[in-house]
Design a protein around this motif. Structure first.
Motif, PDB file in Angstrom:
ATOM      1  N   THR A   1       1.214  -1.107  -0.213  1.00  0.00           N
ATOM      2  CA  THR A   1      -0.187  -0.043   0.186  1.00  0.00           C
ATOM      3  C   THR A   1       1.322   1.016  -0.217  1.00  0.00           C
ATOM      4  OG1 THR A   1      -2.060  -1.205   1.250  1.00  0.00           O
ATOM      5  CG2 THR A   1      -1.524   0.576   1.320  1.00  0.00           C
ATOM      6  N   GLN A   2       1.841   1.493   0.640  1.00  0.00           N
ATOM      7  CA  GLN A   2       2.547   2.340   0.746  1.00  0.00           C
ATOM      8  C   GLN A   2       3.370   2.942  -0.285  1.00  0.00           C
ATOM      9  OE1 GLN A   2       6.318   2.468   2.980  1.00  0.00           O
ATOM     10  NE2 GLN A   2       6.124   3.810   4.429  1.00  0.00           N
ATOM     11  N   GLN A   3       4.145   1.750  -0.788  1.00  0.00           N
ATOM     12  CA  GLN A   3       4.585   2.121  -2.284  1.00  0.00           C
ATOM     13  C   GLN A   3       3.621   2.129  -3.538  1.00  0.00           C
ATOM     14  OE1 GLN A   3       7.758  -0.365  -3.506  1.00  0.00           O
ATOM     15  NE2 GLN A   3       9.346  -0.880  -1.676  1.00  0.00           N
TER      16      GLN A   3
ATOM     17  N   ASP B   1      11.365  -5.386  -1.050  1.00  0.00           N
ATOM     18  CA  ASP B   1      11.575  -5.855  -2.968  1.00  0.00           C
ATOM     19  C   ASP B   1      10.216  -6.269  -3.409  1.00  0.00           C
ATOM     20  OD1 ASP B   1      14.659  -4.687  -3.286  1.00  0.00           O
ATOM     21  OD2 ASP B   1      14.985  -6.369  -2.134  1.00  0.00           O
ATOM     22  N   ILE B   2       9.795  -7.509  -1.654  1.00  0.00           N
ATOM     23  CA  ILE B   2       8.577  -7.967  -2.276  1.00  0.00           C
ATOM     24  C   ILE B   2       7.417  -6.588  -3.340  1.00  0.00           C
ATOM     25  CG2 ILE B   2       6.240  -9.119  -1.331  1.00  0.00           C
ATOM     26  CD1 ILE B   2       8.468 -10.879  -1.713  1.00  0.00           C
TER      27      ILE B   2
ATOM     28  N   VAL C   1       4.637  -2.892  -6.945  1.00  0.00           N
ATOM     29  CA  VAL C   1       4.472  -1.632  -8.191  1.00  0.00           C
ATOM     30  C   VAL C   1       5.159  -1.872  -9.480  1.00  0.00           C
ATOM     31  CG1 VAL C   1       5.128   0.402  -8.525  1.00  0.00           C
ATOM     32  CG2 VAL C   1       5.374  -0.838  -6.128  1.00  0.00           C
ATOM     33  N   ALA C   2       5.625  -2.619  -9.629  1.00  0.00           N
ATOM     34  CA  ALA C   2       6.124  -3.781 -11.318  1.00  0.00           C
ATOM     35  C   ALA C   2       4.654  -3.755 -12.101  1.00  0.00           C
ATOM     36  CB  ALA C   2       7.499  -4.086 -11.218  1.00  0.00           C
ATOM     37  N   ALA C   3       4.308  -5.128 -11.649  1.00  0.00           N
ATOM     38  CA  ALA C   3       3.257  -5.743 -11.799  1.00  0.00           C
ATOM     39  C   ALA C   3       1.881  -4.572 -11.852  1.00  0.00           C
ATOM     40  CB  ALA C   3       3.096  -6.895 -10.967  1.00  0.00           C
TER      41      ALA C   3
END
Ligand SMILES: NC(=O)c1ccc[n+]([C@@H]2O[C@H](COP(=O)([O-])OP(=O)(O)OC[C@H]3O[C@@H](n4cnc5c(N)ncnc54)[C@H](O)[C@@H]3O)[C@@H](O)[C@H]2O)c1
Length: 328
Positions: free
Chosen positions: A17-19, A224-225, A230-232
Motif C-alpha cells: 500500500t505504501q509503495q 523488494d516484494i 508496483v512493477a506488476a
C-alpha cells in the motif's frame, strides 16, 4: 485507475500500500483486521473494514471507490494452523478469493494480482526453482495457494481478466519499524524471540545435504516484494492485451540457516551459537528461486541484501521489545 488492496493492513499489504501510494496510484484497502492494523496505512488511504467473504463489503469498496483493479493479498498464512484447521484455511483462502473474483467480474474489474507462495512447490528437488518446477504442496496452506492460482487462471479465461500471481519466497525485514511483521513464525523473528529470552536460537537439523548441513532458503526483503507489486501494477496498467503471468519473487540466492544466524549475530551483537535439534517434518533442504522470469517480464530485480533485512527487522523488534536492544 483505483486499486483495491485486500489485506492491505497486514505486514506485506502495508508495504505494498505504501509503495503504491508513493508511486502515485489511487488505492482503497479492504481488511478484516484479523491480523492487520489500521495504523499501518498511510494517511488518507480509505479502509473498508470487512472480510473477503463478505460480498456486500466488497461491492461497497469496489463501487464507492471506482475500483478498476484488485491486489488480493488477504489470507491466513500459518502452515501449522492450516494442518489443524484445513476447513478454515480453504474457506478463508479459497472461498475468500472466489468471492473477490465474483465481485470483481460483476463490476467489470479486469485486472487482478494474487499473493501466492513458494509453498506451492512443496519439497522441490532442484537447485533453482523455476515457475515450471512441478507444484506439489505438502500442507493445506500451500494447497490453498495452488488452488487459488488455478481459480485465478480459470476466471481469467472465462472473464477475460489480466492476472499476475506472485509466488513469494522467504519474506523478511521492514521498511520502517511500524510496518514490521509482528508474528514469530518465520526464522528471523523466531531467533530474535529466543535471543531476547536469553536462550540459544534453535536450528532444526544440521545434517541436510547442504554445504553447512542446515537448510538453505531464498530470503527477500519485504520492500523488494512491494516493489515487485508496483512493477506488476504498472505492467497491468499499461497492458493493451490480456496478460496472465505466474512469477517467483526471490533473489535467486541461497542463504543457509547457519549463515543467517551469523548475520543476526553481527547485527544484534548477541551470541547466536545455536542449539541443534532434530529436523522438522516437511522442511526441504533447499528452496531457492530462479528470479529470471520476473526480471524478464517486469524488468524487476531485488535490491536488498540479507544484512539490510535483518537490521530492519531488528529495529522493528526492538521498537516492540525495548529490553532486546539493552541486552545487545
Ligand atoms: N509473510 C510471508 O512470509 C509470506 C510468504 C508467502 C506468501 N505470503 C502471502 O502474503 C499475503 C500477506 O501475508 P502477510 O505476511 O502480510 O500476512 P498478515 O497476516 O500480516 O496479513 C494478512 C492481512 O490480511 C487480512 N485478512 C486475513 N484474512 C482476511 C479476510 N478473510 N478478509 C479480509 N482481510 C483478511 C489480515 O487482517 C491482515 O491484515 C498472504 O496471502 C500470505 O499467504 C506471505
Amino acid at each position: 485507475m483505483t486499486w483495491l488492496i485486500t489485506g492491505g493492513a497486514g505486514y506485506i499489504g502495508g508495504h505494498v500500500t505504501q509503495q503504491l501510494v508513493e508511486a502515485g496510484e489511487q488505492v482503497v484497502v479492504l481488511d478484516d483486521l484479523s491480523s492487520g492494523a489500521a495504523e499501518r496505512l498511510p494517511a488518507g488511504v480509505p479502509l473498508v473494514v470487512g472480510s473477503t467473504l463478505d460480498r456486500a463489503a466488497l461491492d461497497r469498496a469496489i463501487g464507492e471507490h471506482g475500483v478498476t483493479g484488485v491486489l488480493h493479498i488477504a489470507a491466513k498464512k500459518q502452515v501449522g494452523e492450516s494442518v489443524t484447521e484445513p476447513l478454515r484455511y480453504y474457506q478463508e483462502n479459497v472461498e475468500g478469493l472466489r468471492v473477490v473474483l465474483e465481485a470483481a467480474a460483476a463490476a467489470g474489474v479486469s485486472r487482478v494480482l494474487f499473493s501466492s507462495s513458494a509453498a506451492v512447490y512443496g519439497m522441490p528437488d532442484v537447485e533453482l526453482v523455476t515457475e515450471d518446477t512441478p507444484c506439489e504442496p505438502i500442507n493445506p496452506y500451500g494447497e490453498t495457494k495452488l488452488v487459488g492460482e488455478w481459480l485465478i487462471n480459470a476466471a481469467a479465461k472465462a472473464h477475460g481478466l489480466s492476472t499476475v500471481s506472485l509466488r513469494y519466497f522467504n519474506v523478511a525485514g521492514a521498511a520502517s519499524p511500524e510496518l514490521s511483521d509482528e508474528g514469530v513464525t518465520n526464522l528471523v523473528p523466531m531467533v530474535f524471540e529466543r535471543l531476547t529470552a536469553g536462550r540459544a536460537p534453535r536450528v532444526f537439523g544440521a545434517d541436510y545435504p547442504t554445504p553447512d548441513g542446515t537448510c538453505v532458503r531464498d530470503f527477500i526483503h519485504v520492500a523488494d516484494i512491494a516493489s515487485a507489486h508496483v512493477a506488476a501494477v504498472k505492467r497491468l496498467n499499461a497492458a493493451t492485451e490480456q496478460v496472465n503471468l505466474t512469477l517467483n519473487i526471490g533473489r535467486g540466492e541461497g542463504v543457509s540457516v547457519q549463515e543467517m544466524l551469523a548475520v543476526i549475530g553481527r547485527v544484534t551483537g548477541y551470541d547466536t551459537t545455536a542449539e541443534v535439534t532434530p529436523r522438522r517434518p516437511g522442511d526441504p533442504a533447499r528452496v531457492v528461486a530462479s528470479a529470471d522470469l520476473i526480471h524478464k517480464e517486469l524488468d524487476w530485480t531485488a535490491r536488498y541484501e540479507v544484512e539490510a533485512m535483518v537490521a530492519s527487522a531488528w529495529d522493528g523488534w526492538c521498537a516492540r521489545h525495548p529490553e532486546a536492544r539493552r541486552r545487545a
